[in-house]
Scaffold this motif. Structure first.
Motif, mmCIF file in Angstrom:
data_model
loop_
_atom_site.group_PDB
_atom_site.id
_atom_site.type_symbol
_atom_site.label_atom_id
_atom_site.label_comp_id
_atom_site.label_asym_id
_atom_site.label_seq_id
_atom_site.Cartn_x
_atom_site.Cartn_y
_atom_site.Cartn_z
ATOM 1 N N ASP A 208 0.812 -1.222 0.000
ATOM 2 C CA ASP A 208 0.000 0.000 0.000
ATOM 3 C C ASP A 208 0.843 1.270 0.000
ATOM 4 N N TYR A 209 2.171 1.152 0.007
ATOM 5 C CA TYR A 209 3.032 2.333 0.159
ATOM 6 C C TYR A 209 4.072 2.376 -0.945
ATOM 7 N N THR A 210 4.111 3.549 -1.592
ATOM 8 C CA THR A 210 5.218 3.839 -2.500
ATOM 9 C C THR A 210 6.337 4.493 -1.688
ATOM 10 N N ALA A 211 7.454 4.755 -2.361
ATOM 11 C CA ALA A 211 8.571 5.391 -1.667
ATOM 12 C C ALA A 211 8.167 6.761 -1.133
ATOM 13 N N ARG A 212 7.390 7.508 -1.929
ATOM 14 C CA ARG A 212 6.960 8.834 -1.490
ATOM 15 C C ARG A 212 6.034 8.730 -0.275
ATOM 16 N N GLU A 213 5.095 7.816 -0.333
ATOM 17 C CA GLU A 213 4.177 7.657 0.799
ATOM 18 C C GLU A 213 4.906 7.197 2.052
ATOM 19 N N LEU A 214 5.906 6.343 1.864
ATOM 20 C CA LEU A 214 6.692 5.906 3.021
ATOM 21 C C LEU A 214 7.453 7.081 3.624
ATOM 22 N N THR A 217 5.096 9.161 5.605
ATOM 23 C CA THR A 217 4.759 8.493 6.868
ATOM 24 C C THR A 217 5.872 8.667 7.894
ATOM 25 N N VAL A 218 7.133 8.554 7.439
ATOM 26 C CA VAL A 218 8.262 8.762 8.351
ATOM 27 C C VAL A 218 8.233 10.168 8.918
ATOM 28 N N LEU A 219 8.015 11.171 8.039
ATOM 29 C CA LEU A 219 7.976 12.561 8.505
ATOM 30 C C LEU A 219 6.815 12.796 9.462
ATOM 31 N N GLN A 220 5.666 12.233 9.155
ATOM 32 C CA GLN A 220 4.504 12.407 10.031
ATOM 33 C C GLN A 220 4.749 11.768 11.404
ATOM 34 N N THR A 221 5.392 10.603 11.391
ATOM 35 C CA THR A 221 5.667 9.915 12.663
ATOM 36 C C THR A 221 6.614 10.740 13.528
ATOM 37 N N LEU A 222 7.668 11.288 12.905
ATOM 38 C CA LEU A 222 8.626 12.086 13.669
ATOM 39 C C LEU A 222 8.009 13.391 14.150
ATOM 40 N N ASP A 245 17.665 -8.380 -1.712
ATOM 41 C CA ASP A 245 16.474 -7.967 -2.455
ATOM 42 C C ASP A 245 16.852 -6.861 -3.443
ATOM 43 N N PRO A 246 16.723 -7.093 -4.767
ATOM 44 C CA PRO A 246 17.150 -6.079 -5.753
ATOM 45 C C PRO A 246 16.247 -4.848 -5.787
ATOM 46 N N THR A 247 15.051 -4.936 -5.214
ATOM 47 C CA THR A 247 14.142 -3.786 -5.257
ATOM 48 C C THR A 247 14.418 -2.776 -4.155
ATOM 49 N N ILE A 248 15.261 -3.134 -3.198
ATOM 50 C CA ILE A 248 15.491 -2.263 -2.053
ATOM 51 C C ILE A 248 16.319 -1.034 -2.405
ATOM 52 N N PRO A 249 17.480 -1.137 -3.081
ATOM 53 C CA PRO A 249 18.287 0.070 -3.353
ATOM 54 C C PRO A 249 17.519 1.184 -4.045
ATOM 55 N N PRO A 250 16.735 0.911 -5.121
ATOM 56 C CA PRO A 250 15.956 2.023 -5.712
ATOM 57 C C PRO A 250 14.967 2.619 -4.717
ATOM 58 N N MET A 251 14.368 1.774 -3.872
ATOM 59 C CA MET A 251 13.426 2.266 -2.877
ATOM 60 C C MET A 251 14.122 3.189 -1.881
ATOM 61 N N ILE A 252 15.322 2.791 -1.436
ATOM 62 C CA ILE A 252 16.068 3.598 -0.475
ATOM 63 C C ILE A 252 16.480 4.920 -1.098
ATOM 64 N N SER A 253 16.920 4.883 -2.338
ATOM 65 C CA SER A 253 17.331 6.119 -3.026
ATOM 66 C C SER A 253 16.161 7.088 -3.148
ATOM 67 N N ALA A 254 14.992 6.569 -3.510
ATOM 68 C CA ALA A 254 13.810 7.427 -3.623
ATOM 69 C C ALA A 254 13.413 7.981 -2.265
ATOM 70 N N LEU A 255 13.506 7.153 -1.225
ATOM 71 C CA LEU A 255 13.164 7.595 0.125
ATOM 72 C C LEU A 255 14.091 8.714 0.584
ATOM 73 N N GLU A 256 15.368 8.583 0.278
ATOM 74 C CA GLU A 256 16.336 9.605 0.683
ATOM 75 C C GLU A 256 16.042 10.925 -0.010
ATOM 76 N N ASN A 257 15.670 10.864 -1.286
ATOM 77 C CA ASN A 257 15.347 12.085 -2.025
ATOM 78 C C ASN A 257 14.106 12.760 -1.449
ATOM 79 N N ILE A 258 13.126 11.954 -1.080
ATOM 80 C CA ILE A 258 11.875 12.515 -0.549
ATOM 81 C C ILE A 258 12.127 13.200 0.787
ATOM 82 N N LEU A 259 12.908 12.571 1.663
ATOM 83 C CA LEU A 259 13.179 13.165 2.967
ATOM 84 C C LEU A 259 13.975 14.463 2.840
#
Length: 481
Positions: A208-214, A217-222, A245-259
């Protein structure tokens, strides 16, 4: 080497089972098997797949040597809540916790098992904040029942994402304030850690969560933690996942950009973003070792079956302290004995020197006890001097007739005094009389009467004691004439 145990990592797609052995504080995987629920025979919808999965794993792995198990369960099965209470007594909190949590549980009418952690921060001024975790008792029952036919008892059943944060704290001594994002197969768990204690846990389905939504959620929690606690802590961000898991690095990169797109929220967001291996940090869990702060649903009827397992740390500490105390007492006693023996040796040496100085003419080859030997020599000398002067003393002994002595006794002691004389000995100017009377006061009275006589120069009581069979007092007087 410790007894091997079964390690079950349950996720939404299947179970990863391992048999581990602990040797010299290191864990060794002796066997492992990954079972997917999709590989199991088809069953009716809503059927629990765990019993069939255990049967399939038992056919692939030899689990007969295991009697204990650690079970990691998906976080969405657990209900996490923060509640504030006006007291901090753990026993009292455990008693009222089911009633406080009931309105917040999705199925309040069903029995739950709960665990909690006391917090340092406060969301309500003057009240104790606790982080609680609750799970349906029926879920725990099904895992325990499925392992029972294999004679395996689970000693740790814990939510995986939160356990990863606690184990990460154990490994990273320098980490104090961070948010750990645990990415499992089908779910994600966010754990906020402040001052090395988990304060908030959130879990949700990964689909249910894309990198942006995740990131949101992190920002809202903090932000929620900041507003409720009044703290402006700067957090690091760590992502716990399987690095393969090969899908993790792109997810982490997108998460870092969003934060990083929210400079106005930087005081409460990340200093660093790092990926950690969830399998490695969770490997420190074992049936006999759970880091402080891990939620463990093996409680009540599902708890450890022995008093020792429940209070092992306290028992071992008490035994060590008792052993140290016993060793200290033995050492102190041995030291006191050594000092006394040294003192005795010094006293013996001093008495031996005194003996040789006092009796230089004595040439004994071996002197066992100098003090007794000196006493013997002195007594012999006194006896010899007494015998030599005995003749002169006889010349001064008065010649008193026995009848005069008897008359004086009769005249001195009145008839009113109860006295029976049994022995009378007159020898060399000394009179010894023995007898009895009815009480001790009469003994003193008789002595006082005889002292008034001009014939009796000295009167002393040699003995006075009560009779063993008669109600009489037996006495003995020594009288000098």
């Amino acid at each position: 080497m410790a007894e091997p145990f079964l390690y079950l990592d349950i996720d939404g797609k299947g179970i990863h089972a391992m048999i581990l052995e602990i040797s010299f504080s290191k864990k060794k995987v002796t066997n492992h098997f990954r079972l997917l629920y999709a590989d199991l025979p088809e069953s009716e919808p809503g059927t629990n797949p765990f019993p069939a999965a255990m049967t399939a794993m038992a056919a692939k792995m030899d689990i007969t040597a295991c009697s204990k198990a650690v079970i990691l369960i998906p976080a969405p099965k657990v209900c996490f809540r923060n509640i504030s209470l006006p007291f901090a007594n753990e026993k009292k909190i455990r008693q009222i916790l089911p009633f406080e949590l009931a309105p917040h549980l999705p199925l309040p009418e069903e029995p739950h098992i709960s665990d909690f952690i006391l917090q340092e921060v406060q969301f309500v001024r003057g009240q104790q904040l606790i982080l609680s975790a609750s799970i349906l008792e029926s879920d725990i029952q099904q895992w325990v029942d499925c392992l029972k036919p294999f004679n395996i008892k689970p000693l740790v059943i814990t939510p995986k994402g939160h356990a990863a944060a606690i184990c990460f704290l154990k490994q990273r001594k320098e980490a104090a304030n961070f948010i750990l994002i645990h990415m499992d197969t089908l779910d994600i768990t966010l754990t906020v850690v402040a001052d090395r204690k988990p304060v908030i846990v959130r879990s949700f389905a990964a689909a249910d969560y894309t990198a942006r939504e995740l990131g949101q959620t992190v920002l809202q929690t903090l932000l929620g933690f900041r507003h409720r606690s009044g703290s402006d802590i700067v957090f690091d961000v760590f992502v716990s996942t399987q690095k393969s898991d090969p899908t993790i690095p792109p997810m982490i990169s997108a998460l870092e950009n969003i934060l990083s797109e929210h400079p106005d929220l930087q005081p409460v967001t990340l200093n660093a973003l790092e990926i950690v291996d969830s399998g490695e940090i969770l490997s420190i869990l074992s049936p006999n070792h759970q880091p402080e702060g891990v939620f463990n649903f093996c409680r009540g009827q599902f708890g450890s079956d022995t008093f020792f397992h429940q209070y092992k740390a306290g028992i071992v500490s008490t035994f060590c302290l008792a052993l140290i105390l016993f060793g200290t007492v033995v050492f102190s006693t041995h030291k006191d004995i050594a000092l006394l023996e040294h003192g005795i040796a010094m006293e013996r040496q001093a008495s031996l020197s005194l003996y040789k100085k006092t009796f230089p003419d004595k040439k004994e080859s071996r002197i066992q006890d100098p003090l007794l030997l000196m006493q013997s020599h002195i007594n012999q000398a006194l006896k010899k001097n007494t015998n030599n002067s005995h003749g002169n003393e006889l010349e001064n002994i008065p010649d008193i007739p026995v009848m005069d002595v008897l008359f004086e006794l009769s005249d001195t002691i009145p008839d009113a005094v109860d006295i029976d004389l049994s022995h009378l000995v007159l020898n060399n100017g000394r009179l010894i009389i023995s007898g009895s009377t009815d009480n001790f006061n009469n003994v003193d009275k008789i002595k006082g009467l005889m002292e008034k006589s001009t014939l009796f120069k000295t009167v002393s009581i040699s003995s006075a004691e009560a009779g063993k069979t008669e109600n009489r007092v037996f006495f003995k007087f020594i009288i000098g004439l």
